[in-house]
Write a protein that holds these residues in place. Sequence first.
Motif, PDB file in Angstrom:
ATOM      1  N   TRP A 288       0.834  -1.218   0.000  1.00  0.00           N
ATOM      2  CA  TRP A 288       0.000   0.000   0.000  1.00  0.00           C
ATOM      3  C   TRP A 288       0.866   1.266   0.000  1.00  0.00           C
ATOM      4  O   TRP A 288       0.880   2.036   0.956  1.00  0.00           O
ATOM      5  N   PRO A 289       1.588   1.522  -1.097  1.00  0.00           N
ATOM      6  CA  PRO A 289       2.426   2.731  -1.180  1.00  0.00           C
ATOM      7  C   PRO A 289       1.576   3.996  -1.199  1.00  0.00           C
ATOM      8  O   PRO A 289       1.044   4.385  -2.230  1.00  0.00           O
ATOM      9  N   ARG A 290       1.479   4.641  -0.066  1.00  0.00           N
ATOM     10  CA  ARG A 290       0.595   5.793   0.100  1.00  0.00           C
ATOM     11  C   ARG A 290       1.229   7.083  -0.445  1.00  0.00           C
ATOM     12  O   ARG A 290       0.537   7.974  -0.940  1.00  0.00           O
ATOM     13  N   HIS A 291       2.557   7.180  -0.336  1.00  0.00           N
ATOM     14  CA  HIS A 291       3.237   8.404  -0.720  1.00  0.00           C
ATOM     15  C   HIS A 291       4.703   8.086  -0.966  1.00  0.00           C
ATOM     16  O   HIS A 291       5.200   7.037  -0.535  1.00  0.00           O
ATOM     17  N   PHE A 292       5.401   8.963  -1.678  1.00  0.00           N
ATOM     18  CA  PHE A 292       6.834   8.795  -1.860  1.00  0.00           C
ATOM     19  C   PHE A 292       7.471  10.158  -2.042  1.00  0.00           C
ATOM     20  O   PHE A 292       6.791  11.167  -2.294  1.00  0.00           O
ATOM     21  N   ARG A 298      17.853   9.282  -4.733  1.00  0.00           N
ATOM     22  CA  ARG A 298      17.098   8.264  -4.009  1.00  0.00           C
ATOM     23  C   ARG A 298      15.607   8.585  -4.018  1.00  0.00           C
ATOM     24  O   ARG A 298      15.202   9.740  -4.087  1.00  0.00           O
ATOM     25  N   MET A 299      14.813   7.532  -3.922  1.00  0.00           N
ATOM     26  CA  MET A 299      13.372   7.633  -3.719  1.00  0.00           C
ATOM     27  C   MET A 299      13.029   6.892  -2.437  1.00  0.00           C
ATOM     28  O   MET A 299      13.555   5.802  -2.178  1.00  0.00           O
ATOM     29  N   TYR A 300      12.160   7.511  -1.637  1.00  0.00           N
ATOM     30  CA  TYR A 300      11.682   6.900  -0.402  1.00  0.00           C
ATOM     31  C   TYR A 300      10.174   6.683  -0.526  1.00  0.00           C
ATOM     32  O   TYR A 300       9.432   7.626  -0.814  1.00  0.00           O
ATOM     33  N   VAL A 301       9.719   5.439  -0.306  1.00  0.00           N
ATOM     34  CA  VAL A 301       8.313   5.089  -0.475  1.00  0.00           C
ATOM     35  C   VAL A 301       7.711   4.721   0.872  1.00  0.00           C
ATOM     36  O   VAL A 301       8.206   3.821   1.565  1.00  0.00           O
ATOM     37  N   ALA A 302       6.635   5.441   1.258  1.00  0.00           N
ATOM     38  CA  ALA A 302       5.921   5.165   2.503  1.00  0.00           C
ATOM     39  C   ALA A 302       4.887   4.080   2.248  1.00  0.00           C
ATOM     40  O   ALA A 302       3.843   4.335   1.646  1.00  0.00           O
ATOM     41  N   ASN A 303       5.188   2.860   2.686  1.00  0.00           N
ATOM     42  CA  ASN A 303       4.287   1.721   2.504  1.00  0.00           C
ATOM     43  C   ASN A 303       3.447   1.557   3.766  1.00  0.00           C
ATOM     44  O   ASN A 303       3.889   0.991   4.772  1.00  0.00           O
ATOM     45  N   GLN A 304       2.234   2.068   3.703  1.00  0.00           N
ATOM     46  CA  GLN A 304       1.388   2.218   4.885  1.00  0.00           C
ATOM     47  C   GLN A 304       1.076   0.889   5.567  1.00  0.00           C
ATOM     48  O   GLN A 304       1.133   0.792   6.803  1.00  0.00           O
ATOM     49  N   ARG A 305       0.766  -0.144   4.793  1.00  0.00           N
ATOM     50  CA  ARG A 305       0.281  -1.389   5.392  1.00  0.00           C
ATOM     51  C   ARG A 305       1.388  -2.381   5.733  1.00  0.00           C
ATOM     52  O   ARG A 305       1.079  -3.450   6.290  1.00  0.00           O
ATOM     53  N   SER A 306       2.608  -2.074   5.411  1.00  0.00           N
ATOM     54  CA  SER A 306       3.708  -2.936   5.854  1.00  0.00           C
ATOM     55  C   SER A 306       4.609  -2.206   6.846  1.00  0.00           C
ATOM     56  O   SER A 306       5.697  -2.675   7.174  1.00  0.00           O
ATOM     57  N   ASP A 307       4.150  -1.052   7.323  1.00  0.00           N
ATOM     58  CA  ASP A 307       4.817  -0.322   8.409  1.00  0.00           C
ATOM     59  C   ASP A 307       6.292  -0.083   8.117  1.00  0.00           C
ATOM     60  O   ASP A 307       7.162  -0.375   8.951  1.00  0.00           O
TER      61      ASP A 307
END
Length: 339
Positions: A288-292, A298-307
């Motif tokens: 569930w990549p909510r935002h990046f 570099r790219m940082y991906v906020a994966n909401q459902r895998s904490d």
Amino acid sequence: MTSGRELLYIGGYTPGTGGTGPGLSVVRREADGALRGLAETEAPGPSFLALHPRLPVLYAALECEEGGVAAYSADPQGPAPLADGTSGGSYPCHLAVDPTGTWLAVANYGDGTVAVYRLGSSGLFQGPPKLFPHEGHGPDPARQAEPHAHQAVFGPGAVLHVTDLGTDEVRRHLLGGGPAEHPEGPVRLKPGSGPRHMVHREGRWYVGCELDGTVAVYDASWRELARTPASHVTGPNYVSHVELSADGRHLYVANRGPDTIGVFEVGPEGGEPAALTQVAEVGAGGLWPRHFAVAGERMYVANQRSDAVATFELRDGIPVPTGEVYKIGSPSCVLALSI
């Protein structure tokens, strides 16, 4: 590993807002290449963050039924509360500061209200916000029974643009003499598409549509030039965030469901083809990549459902997984700064 260092501000859902996150977190990449947590500040559901363009002030949308917005010191050693206020609506999910640092706009998903604050010389709220409620609906009875303002973008000509997932519109507000409705009203997009996040560059708008899983291109007059699937993975896709590379060559699209980052080649302004060409689609490094966010190479991906926040290297604009993840509860937004 790519050289360079970054400072990350991470927000997300907390126990009182349906998540497990700590509030506001600050993470730094050290000289040895490792990510190190520097500080955590309690905040109720800071689901989206924004930085003042000139001042060390960090803003957070506090996503709860009685929505709030707060300002913090952008201190790597620990953001400290400076001021708070109402979001003017329910469940605010996005906020943005204009390039001059004069206005802060808040999009309330719950009831569709857009709030616009004037910011003082210190970057803090100056008086109550001007509120812009809305009416309408879309063809999807489950997701579009009412307005759902989703993202605020300050575009050309001192105009605030707000995507409304519930009404398939881009709402517009003039800011020159104070916040006001645009005399031409909102832009109406494809029915049922559910516009969520968008980005502007060189006379074109790129819009990620959550409900039909597409990304669309519009010219400066909001004529649709192209529309393409945001993912080629079979199954439902709920597009979240879109962003352009620093050189404007690539458009990145986060796909929830497929849990991928789509990479599209962008044509030149006024040139052909206007259509986006997918050149890569890579796993998001979590669920569930909510935002990046992109900083340097570099790219940082906020994966909401895998904490977790996953790290990618950018090689000729293409995200390449590094296997590095920073564990944090329910991340929904990440800001990344090169330091």
